[in-house]
Design a protein around this motif. Structure first.
Motif, short mmCIF file in Angstrom:
data_model
loop_
_atom_site.label_atom_id
_atom_site.label_comp_id
_atom_site.label_asym_id
_atom_site.label_seq_id
_atom_site.Cartn_x
_atom_site.Cartn_y
_atom_site.Cartn_z
N ALA A 39 6.59 0.58 -50.47
CA ALA A 39 8.02 0.51 -50.82
C ALA A 39 8.68 -0.43 -49.82
O ALA A 39 8.11 -0.76 -48.78
CB ALA A 39 8.66 1.90 -50.77
N ALA A 40 9.90 -0.85 -50.13
CA ALA A 40 10.63 -1.74 -49.23
C ALA A 40 10.85 -1.05 -47.89
O ALA A 40 11.14 0.16 -47.84
CB ALA A 40 11.96 -2.12 -49.85
N GLY A 41 10.70 -1.80 -46.81
CA GLY A 41 10.89 -1.20 -45.49
C GLY A 41 10.78 -2.22 -44.37
O GLY A 41 10.54 -3.40 -44.60
N ARG A 42 10.94 -1.72 -43.15
CA ARG A 42 10.89 -2.56 -41.96
C ARG A 42 9.66 -2.16 -41.14
O ARG A 42 9.39 -0.98 -40.95
CB ARG A 42 12.16 -2.38 -41.12
N VAL A 43 8.93 -3.15 -40.64
CA VAL A 43 7.77 -2.89 -39.80
C VAL A 43 8.27 -2.39 -38.44
O VAL A 43 9.08 -3.05 -37.78
CB VAL A 43 6.92 -4.15 -39.60
N ILE A 44 7.81 -1.21 -38.02
CA ILE A 44 8.27 -0.66 -36.74
C ILE A 44 7.15 -0.56 -35.71
O ILE A 44 7.42 -0.36 -34.52
CB ILE A 44 8.93 0.73 -36.92
N ASP A 45 5.88 -0.73 -36.13
CA ASP A 45 4.79 -0.71 -35.16
C ASP A 45 3.54 -1.28 -35.79
O ASP A 45 3.27 -1.09 -36.99
CB ASP A 45 4.51 0.72 -34.69
N THR A 46 2.78 -1.99 -34.97
CA THR A 46 1.44 -2.43 -35.34
C THR A 46 0.55 -2.25 -34.11
O THR A 46 1.04 -2.26 -32.98
CB THR A 46 1.39 -3.90 -35.79
N GLY A 47 -0.75 -2.08 -34.33
CA GLY A 47 -1.63 -1.96 -33.18
C GLY A 47 -3.02 -1.53 -33.56
O GLY A 47 -3.30 -1.20 -34.72
N ASP A 48 -3.89 -1.54 -32.56
CA ASP A 48 -5.28 -1.12 -32.73
C ASP A 48 -5.42 0.24 -32.06
O ASP A 48 -5.31 0.36 -30.83
CB ASP A 48 -6.22 -2.14 -32.08
N TYR A 49 -5.66 1.29 -32.86
CA TYR A 49 -5.75 2.66 -32.37
C TYR A 49 -7.20 3.13 -32.42
O TYR A 49 -7.99 2.71 -33.28
CB TYR A 49 -4.88 3.59 -33.22
N PHE A 50 -7.55 4.06 -31.50
CA PHE A 50 -8.93 4.51 -31.37
C PHE A 50 -9.44 5.12 -32.68
O PHE A 50 -10.51 4.74 -33.17
CB PHE A 50 -9.05 5.53 -30.24
N PHE A 51 -8.71 6.05 -33.25
CA PHE A 51 -9.14 6.70 -34.49
C PHE A 51 -8.71 5.92 -35.73
O PHE A 51 -9.47 5.78 -36.69
CB PHE A 51 -8.60 8.13 -34.57
N ASN A 52 -7.48 5.41 -35.74
CA ASN A 52 -6.91 4.78 -36.93
C ASN A 52 -7.25 3.30 -37.07
O ASN A 52 -6.98 2.70 -38.11
CB ASN A 52 -5.39 4.94 -36.94
N GLY A 53 -7.82 2.69 -36.03
CA GLY A 53 -8.11 1.26 -36.10
C GLY A 53 -6.83 0.45 -36.19
O GLY A 53 -5.76 0.87 -35.72
N ASN A 54 -6.93 -0.72 -36.80
CA ASN A 54 -5.74 -1.59 -36.96
C ASN A 54 -4.75 -0.91 -37.91
O ASN A 54 -5.09 -0.60 -39.05
CB ASN A 54 -6.15 -2.95 -37.51
N THR A 55 -3.53 -0.72 -37.41
CA THR A 55 -2.55 0.13 -38.10
C THR A 55 -1.20 -0.55 -38.20
O THR A 55 -0.77 -1.25 -37.28
CB THR A 55 -2.41 1.47 -37.34
N VAL A 56 -0.51 -0.29 -39.31
CA VAL A 56 0.87 -0.75 -39.52
C VAL A 56 1.72 0.45 -39.92
O VAL A 56 1.31 1.26 -40.77
CB VAL A 56 0.95 -1.83 -40.62
N TRP A 57 2.90 0.56 -39.31
CA TRP A 57 3.89 1.58 -39.67
C TRP A 57 5.10 0.89 -40.30
O TRP A 57 5.59 -0.11 -39.76
CB TRP A 57 4.38 2.34 -38.45
N LEU A 58 5.62 1.47 -41.39
CA LEU A 58 6.85 0.98 -42.03
C LEU A 58 7.91 2.08 -42.02
O LEU A 58 7.60 3.26 -42.22
CB LEU A 58 6.60 0.56 -43.48
N ASP A 59 9.15 1.67 -41.78
CA ASP A 59 10.31 2.57 -41.86
C ASP A 59 11.06 2.26 -43.15
O ASP A 59 11.53 1.14 -43.35
CB ASP A 59 11.21 2.36 -40.64
N HIS A 60 11.18 3.26 -44.02
CA HIS A 60 11.87 3.08 -45.30
C HIS A 60 13.29 3.63 -45.28
O HIS A 60 14.03 3.47 -46.25
CB HIS A 60 11.07 3.73 -46.43
N GLY A 61 13.67 4.29 -44.19
CA GLY A 61 15.03 4.81 -44.05
C GLY A 61 15.11 6.32 -44.08
O GLY A 61 14.34 6.99 -44.77
N ASN A 62 16.04 6.87 -43.29
CA ASN A 62 16.32 8.31 -43.26
C ASN A 62 15.08 9.16 -43.03
O ASN A 62 14.87 10.20 -43.69
CB ASN A 62 17.01 8.74 -44.55
#
Length: 288
Positions: A201-224
Motif C-alpha cells: 500500500a502507499a507509504g513512506r520508507v522508515i527503515d532498511t537494513g540487514d538483520y540477523f534473523f530477517n535478512g535484508n529488510t524494509v519497513w513502510l509506514d502507512h499512517g496512524n
C-alpha cells in the motif's frame, strides 16, 4: 401571530450539534476500506464507537489505536496481540469534551498449526557475538515499531507484495531444529530469487537494513500506526524517507537471514501488534 423567544447561545450550539449528528446518524462509517474482521489472537477487531463531531481517541494498553470514520459513526481498527488470551481486551476511548469510557473487545480462541523447519545450527543456538547483534537489532526494531504518523492510511486493503505460493501462514507455531520458537508473525510467499517485491500500500520508507534473523529488510509506514515489513530480500531498492505508491518496487526476493530457501516474509502491524496480513489482501485470496 408568531412569538420569538431568546435561546442562549450555548444551548443553540448544543442544539445545532445534535441536529448535525441526527442528520448523519444513518450514514455508515467513512470510505476507508477496512480489513476483514477476525477477533482472535493475531487478528483484527472492528469496534463501533458511535457518532461524534470529531474522531475520538482510542488506545489499547496505552498504545494508540487507529480510528476512522465520519461524524455519523467512528470505528476503531484494533490489532489483537498474538499472545492475547481468549476473553476480552479493554479499549480506552476518549471523545472531545467527553469522559474516558472503556469498551470491551471480545477475543475468541484460535489454534494455529505447527511448522517444523531445519536451518543452520548457528541460526538457532546463537553465539555470544550473534546474540549481542540480535539484541542491538531488537532495540532498533522497537523504535521502528513505535512509529506513529498523523496521516490516515489511503486504504487498509492491500496488494500481495509478490506473486507466489504461500509457504508459511501467520501464527504457525514454529519449531526450528526441534526447538520451539516464537509463532510466525507474518506471511511467507515462496518465489525465485530476484522476483520484484512491491509496496502492499502507499507509504513512506522508515527503515532498511540487514538483520540477523530477517535478512535484508524494509519497513513502510502507512499512517496512524499501520506498518508493513518485507524481509529476506536479495536487494533493497529504496531508502528511508522515500514516499511510495501502492505497487511501487521496493526490492527483490532473496534468501538472506534465517531461511530454508528464497521467499518473502511479509508482516502487517496495527497499534504495535503484528496481525495476520491475509486479512488485508484486497482480492480476498488470503482469507483464513
Amino acid at each position: 401571530m408568531f412569538r420569538f423567544f431568546h435561546v442562549p447561545r450555548s444551548r443553540r450550539c448544543i442544539a445545532a450539534a445534535l441536529f448535525v449528528l441526527a442528520g448523519l446518524g444513518a450514514q455508515p462509517a467513512a470510505g476507508l476500506e477496512l480489513p476483514r474482521a477476525r477477533s482472535v489472537p493475531g487478528g483484527v477487531a472492528l469496534v463501533e464507537l458511535g457518532p461524534a463531531l470529531a474522531a475520538p481517541q482510542a488506545s489499547l494498553d496505552g498504545v494508540p489505536v487507529l480510528v476512522t470514520g465520519r461524524p455519523g459513526g467512528w470505528v476503531a481498527v484494533v490489532g489483537i496481540p498474538l499472545d492475547a488470551s481468549p476473553g476480552a481486551l479493554t479499549l480506552e476511548v476518549r471523545g472531545e469534551g467527553a469522559p474516558l469510557r472503556r469498551v470491551e473487545v471480545a477475543v475468541a480462541p484460535v489454534r494455529y498449526a505447527e511448522q517444523r523447519l531445519k536451518v543452520a545450527p548457528g541460526k538457532v543456538d546463537l553465539s555470544a557475538e550473534d546474540l549481542a547483534r540480535h539484541e542491538r537489532e531488537r532495540l532498533r526494531s522497537a523504535e521502528v515499531i513505535a512509529t506513529w504518523s498523523a496521516r490516515e492510511p489511503a486504504t487498509l486493503r492491500m496488494l500481495q507484495p509478490v506473486p507466489g505460493r504461500r509457504s508459511g501462514s501467520f501464527g504457525l507455531r514454529r519449531v526450528f531444529n526441534d526447538q520451539p520458537r516464537k509463532p510466525h508473525s507474518g506471511m511467507d510467499i515462496a518465489a525465485p530469487t530476484g522476483t520484484p517485491v512491491v509496496a502492499a500500500a502507499a507509504g513512506r520508507v522508515i527503515d532498511t537494513g540487514d538483520y540477523f534473523f530477517n535478512g535484508n529488510t524494509v519497513w513502510l509506514d502507512h499512517g496512524n500506526g499501520v506498518l508493513s515489513m518485507y524481509c529476506h530480500l536479495s536487494a533493497i531498492d529504496v531508502q528511508p524517507g522515500d514516499e511510495l505508491a501502492a505497487g511501487a518496487r521496493i526490492g527483490a526476493v532473496g534468501a538472506t537471514g534465517r531461511v530454508t530457501g528464497p521467499h518473502l516474509h511479509w508482516s502487517v502491524m496495527l497499534n504495535r501488534t503484528m496481525v495476520d496480513p491475509a486479512l488485508f489482501l484486497a482480492d480476498g485470496s488470503g482469507a483464513p
